[in-house]
Design a protein around this motif. Structure first.
Motif, PDB file in Angstrom:
ATOM      1  N   ARG A  67      33.988  23.577  46.917  1.00  0.00           N
ATOM      2  CA  ARG A  67      34.762  24.700  46.364  1.00  0.00           C
ATOM      3  C   ARG A  67      33.930  25.976  46.313  1.00  0.00           C
ATOM      4  N   MET A  68      32.633  25.836  46.090  1.00  0.00           N
ATOM      5  CA  MET A  68      31.762  27.017  46.129  1.00  0.00           C
ATOM      6  C   MET A  68      31.780  27.630  47.527  1.00  0.00           C
ATOM      7  N   ARG A  69      31.673  26.773  48.556  1.00  0.00           N
ATOM      8  CA  ARG A  69      31.694  27.273  49.939  1.00  0.00           C
ATOM      9  C   ARG A  69      33.030  27.942  50.241  1.00  0.00           C
ATOM     10  N   LEU A  70      34.129  27.344  49.808  1.00  0.00           N
ATOM     11  CA  LEU A  70      35.447  27.937  50.029  1.00  0.00           C
ATOM     12  C   LEU A  70      35.584  29.270  49.287  1.00  0.00           C
ATOM     13  N   ARG A  71      35.005  29.355  48.081  1.00  0.00           N
ATOM     14  CA  ARG A  71      35.028  30.615  47.334  1.00  0.00           C
ATOM     15  C   ARG A  71      34.262  31.697  48.098  1.00  0.00           C
ATOM     16  N   VAL A  72      33.105  31.332  48.647  1.00  0.00           N
ATOM     17  CA  VAL A  72      32.307  32.285  49.435  1.00  0.00           C
ATOM     18  C   VAL A  72      33.092  32.737  50.660  1.00  0.00           C
ATOM     19  N   GLU A  73      33.713  31.814  51.364  1.00  0.00           N
ATOM     20  CA  GLU A  73      34.509  32.178  52.546  1.00  0.00           C
ATOM     21  C   GLU A  73      35.635  33.129  52.165  1.00  0.00           C
ATOM     22  N   ARG A  74      36.315  32.857  51.067  1.00  0.00           N
ATOM     23  CA  ARG A  74      37.417  33.711  50.630  1.00  0.00           C
ATOM     24  C   ARG A  74      36.910  35.103  50.241  1.00  0.00           C
ATOM     25  N   LEU A  75      35.807  35.155  49.487  1.00  0.00           N
ATOM     26  CA  LEU A  75      35.284  36.459  49.064  1.00  0.00           C
ATOM     27  C   LEU A  75      34.727  37.268  50.231  1.00  0.00           C
ATOM     28  N   ASN A  76      34.266  36.599  51.282  1.00  0.00           N
ATOM     29  CA  ASN A  76      33.768  37.295  52.463  1.00  0.00           C
ATOM     30  C   ASN A  76      34.896  37.772  53.380  1.00  0.00           C
ATOM     31  N   SER A  77      36.102  37.298  53.149  1.00  0.00           N
ATOM     32  CA  SER A  77      37.235  37.618  54.009  1.00  0.00           C
ATOM     33  C   SER A  77      37.882  38.938  53.603  1.00  0.00           C
ATOM     34  N   ARG A  78      38.383  39.655  54.587  1.00  0.00           N
ATOM     35  CA  ARG A  78      39.148  40.880  54.306  1.00  0.00           C
ATOM     36  C   ARG A  78      40.461  40.552  53.592  1.00  0.00           C
ATOM     37  N   LYS A  79      40.851  39.284  53.606  1.00  0.00           N
ATOM     38  CA  LYS A  79      42.096  38.871  52.964  1.00  0.00           C
ATOM     39  C   LYS A  79      41.948  38.710  51.454  1.00  0.00           C
ATOM     40  N   ALA A  80      40.716  38.802  50.947  1.00  0.00           N
ATOM     41  CA  ALA A  80      40.471  38.688  49.506  1.00  0.00           C
ATOM     42  C   ALA A  80      40.736  40.051  48.866  1.00  0.00           C
ATOM     43  N   HIS A  81      42.004  40.360  48.665  1.00  0.00           N
ATOM     44  CA  HIS A  81      42.391  41.691  48.200  1.00  0.00           C
ATOM     45  C   HIS A  81      41.773  42.064  46.860  1.00  0.00           C
ATOM     46  N   ARG A  82      41.510  41.077  46.014  1.00  0.00           N
ATOM     47  CA  ARG A  82      40.893  41.374  44.712  1.00  0.00           C
ATOM     48  C   ARG A  82      39.468  41.877  44.869  1.00  0.00           C
ATOM     49  N   GLU A  83      38.857  41.580  46.005  1.00  0.00           N
ATOM     50  CA  GLU A  83      37.464  41.972  46.216  1.00  0.00           C
ATOM     51  C   GLU A  83      37.216  42.572  47.595  1.00  0.00           C
ATOM     52  N   TYR A  84      38.211  43.227  48.163  1.00  0.00           N
ATOM     53  CA  TYR A  84      37.970  43.954  49.412  1.00  0.00           C
ATOM     54  C   TYR A  84      38.612  45.309  49.290  1.00  0.00           C
TER      55      TYR A  84
END
Length: 164
Positions: A67-84
């Motif tokens: 889940r940590m790896r998946l969280r990192v992938e999500r936060l690195n993605s342009r699709k993570a609107h809360r953090e992009y």
């Protein structure tokens, strides 16, 4: 029988914690993940139950390594609107205390302040960390990180979209 961990100095532990903070501030999440063991666990209990057990209590975050790896992938993605685009972050770590080893783990406590600035809004997270450190391949690594927020409400932050 487990061999006792080699003695570590507070300076060695601080170097690891300060390095982790720097990686998070720089959004180098892939490198941040390498600081953790394959059996690691990252937990952020709810603000009203800082001693909460993820198995029985509501928690904000309960991530194993996958889940940590998946969280990192999500936060690195342009699709993570809360953090992009990414928030500007500053993690400050203080009052580091190294405890007596427990088996192969080295318990560590520290205090933190994390500032997050995004879209004209500044939020401050305050609390304490509990780490469980181990030696892996001659390196000090993080097996567990528990983040206890001292905030009585997440209302100013609305969420925990960043890695504390």
């Amino acid at each position: 029988m487990t061999a006792p961990p080699r003695t570590v100095t507070r300076a060695e532990v601080e170097d690891l914690l300060f390095h982790e903070a720097e990686l998070l501030d720089e959004w180098d999440l892939d490198t941040w993940l390498t600081l953790y063991t394959e059996d690691s666990h990252y937990v952020v209990p709810a603000t009203d139950t800082p001693d909460g057990n993820p198995a029985t209590d509501l928690v904000l975050i309960d991530d194993d390594r996958l889940r940590m790896r998946l969280r990192v992938e999500r936060l690195n993605s342009r699709k993570a609107h809360r953090e992009y685009p990414h928030s500007r972050l500053r993690h400050l770590v203080s009052n580091v205390r190294v405890r007596e080893p427990e088996g192969d783990e080295i318990p560590v406590r520290a205090n933190f302040v994390v500032w997050r600035a995004r879209n004209g809004k500044d939020v401050t997270f305050v609390g304490s960390y509990e780490y469980r450190l181990v030696h892996r391949d001659g390196e000090l690594r993080i097996r567990g990180k528990r983040v206890m927020l001292d905030m009585t409400s997440l209302r100013p932050a609305n969420d925990v979209a960043i890695i504390l």
